[in-house]
Design an enzyme around this catalytic site. Structure first.
Site, PDB file in Angstrom:
ATOM      1  CG  ASN A  48      13.121  17.955  27.515  1.00 57.34           C
ATOM      2  OD1 ASN A  48      13.384  17.821  28.699  1.00 57.34           O
ATOM      3  ND2 ASN A  48      12.632  16.977  26.783  1.00 57.34           N
ATOM      4  CD  GLU A  50       8.509  16.602  25.092  1.00 56.47           C
ATOM      5  OE1 GLU A  50       7.423  16.050  25.356  1.00 56.47           O
ATOM      6  OE2 GLU A  50       9.526  15.974  24.713  1.00 56.47           O
ATOM      7  CB  CYS A  59      16.406  21.233  22.942  1.00 54.43           C
ATOM      8  SG  CYS A  59      15.946  20.194  21.551  1.00 54.43           S
ATOM      9  CD  GLU A  61      20.710  20.239  24.276  1.00 53.43           C
ATOM     10  OE1 GLU A  61      19.485  20.308  24.510  1.00 53.43           O
ATOM     11  OE2 GLU A  61      21.221  19.313  23.630  1.00 53.43           O
ATOM     12  CB  CYS A  97      19.016  18.276  18.396  1.00 53.98           C
ATOM     13  SG  CYS A  97      18.403  19.968  18.591  1.00 53.98           S
ATOM     14  CB  CYS A 100      20.751  22.264  20.740  1.00 51.20           C
ATOM     15  SG  CYS A 100      19.072  22.278  21.394  1.00 51.20           S
TER      16      CYS A 100
HETATM   17  N1  THU Z   1      15.853  17.088  23.265  1.00 46.71           N
HETATM   18  C1  THU Z   1      16.613  17.981  23.968  1.00 46.71           C
HETATM   19  O1  THU Z   1      16.154  18.593  24.948  1.00 46.71           O
HETATM   20  N2  THU Z   1      17.886  18.186  23.562  1.00 46.71           N
HETATM   21  C2  THU Z   1      18.474  17.574  22.483  1.00 46.71           C
HETATM   22  O2  THU Z   1      19.561  17.937  22.089  1.00 46.71           O
HETATM   23  C3  THU Z   1      17.775  16.462  21.838  1.00 46.71           C
HETATM   24  C4  THU Z   1      16.322  16.357  22.121  1.00 46.71           C
HETATM   25  C5  THU Z   1      14.457  16.891  23.674  1.00 46.71           C
HETATM   26  C6  THU Z   1      13.452  17.439  22.697  1.00 46.71           C
HETATM   27  C7  THU Z   1      12.228  16.635  23.041  1.00 46.71           C
HETATM   28  O3  THU Z   1      11.542  17.275  24.118  1.00 46.71           O
HETATM   29  C8  THU Z   1      12.779  15.311  23.530  1.00 46.71           C
HETATM   30  O4  THU Z   1      14.161  15.526  23.788  1.00 46.71           O
HETATM   31  C9  THU Z   1      12.638  14.164  22.546  1.00 46.71           C
HETATM   32  O5  THU Z   1      13.118  14.527  21.311  1.00 46.71           O
END
Ligand code: THU
Length: 151
Positions: A48, A50, A59, A61, A97, A100
């Site tokens: 991820n 941010e 994210c 994925e 999520c 994704c």
């Molecule tokens: N996140 C992912 O990388 N993948 C997911 O499927 C769920 C959430 C990340 C997004 C954010 O940077 C952190 O997790 C908290 O939500």
């Protein structure tokens, strides 16, 4: 539908764990790694990334899917492993999520596969096909002018 042996599953999960160490998550502190396995044996990873404008965060994925496409891997997605946890310490099972799921569906549709999703936590992995995680998915096959239309 491709079945994976336990060794390949373990290798894929290990790749996701390693990818998690590259997460840029200074806001949530929740580090996530994803590893995509293709039919030719290629593994593409992502973590991820941010953003100070929180809602723009990407994210793991999604970043892995983007890297795969960029590297020419658009067909034959057979499995995806996801690992995450606060400060990079896995605890509960982390599944993809909703956004994704849709992004992975696009990549999978390009090769007509239904990848096995390995949602992994500290001591447990939940295995589900993408089609079960995203039933009645809207994808490229729905569009007459999409990449599967042959036009
Ligand atoms: N996140 C992912 O990388 N993948 C997911 O499927 C769920 C959430 C990340 C997004 C954010 O940077 C952190 O997790 C908290 O939500």
């Amino acid at each position: 539908m491709v079945d994976l042996d336990e060794t390949r599953k373990a290798d894929l999960i290990a790749a996701a764990r390693e990818a998690m160490t590259h997460a840029y998550a200074p806001y949530s502190h929740f580090h996530v790694g994803a590893a995509l396995l293709f039919a030719d044996g290629t593994i593409v990873t992502g973590s991820n990334f941010e953003n100070a404008s929180y809602g723009l965060s990407l994210c793991a994925e999604t970043s892995a899917a983007t890297c795969a496409s960029h590297g020419g891997h658009r067909a034959g997605l057979i499995a995806v492993a996801i690992v995450g946890g606060t400060e990079g310490v896995p605890a509960g099972v982390v599944g993809p999520c909703g956004r994704c799921r849709q992004i992975l569906n696009e990549l999978a549709a390009l090769g007509g596969t239904d990848p096995l999703i390995l949602s992994t936590g500290a001591d447990e992995t939940v295995e589900m096909r993408l089609s079960a995680l995203l039933p009645l998915a809207f994808g490229p096959a729905n569009l007459e002018n999409g990449p599967l239309s042959g036009g």
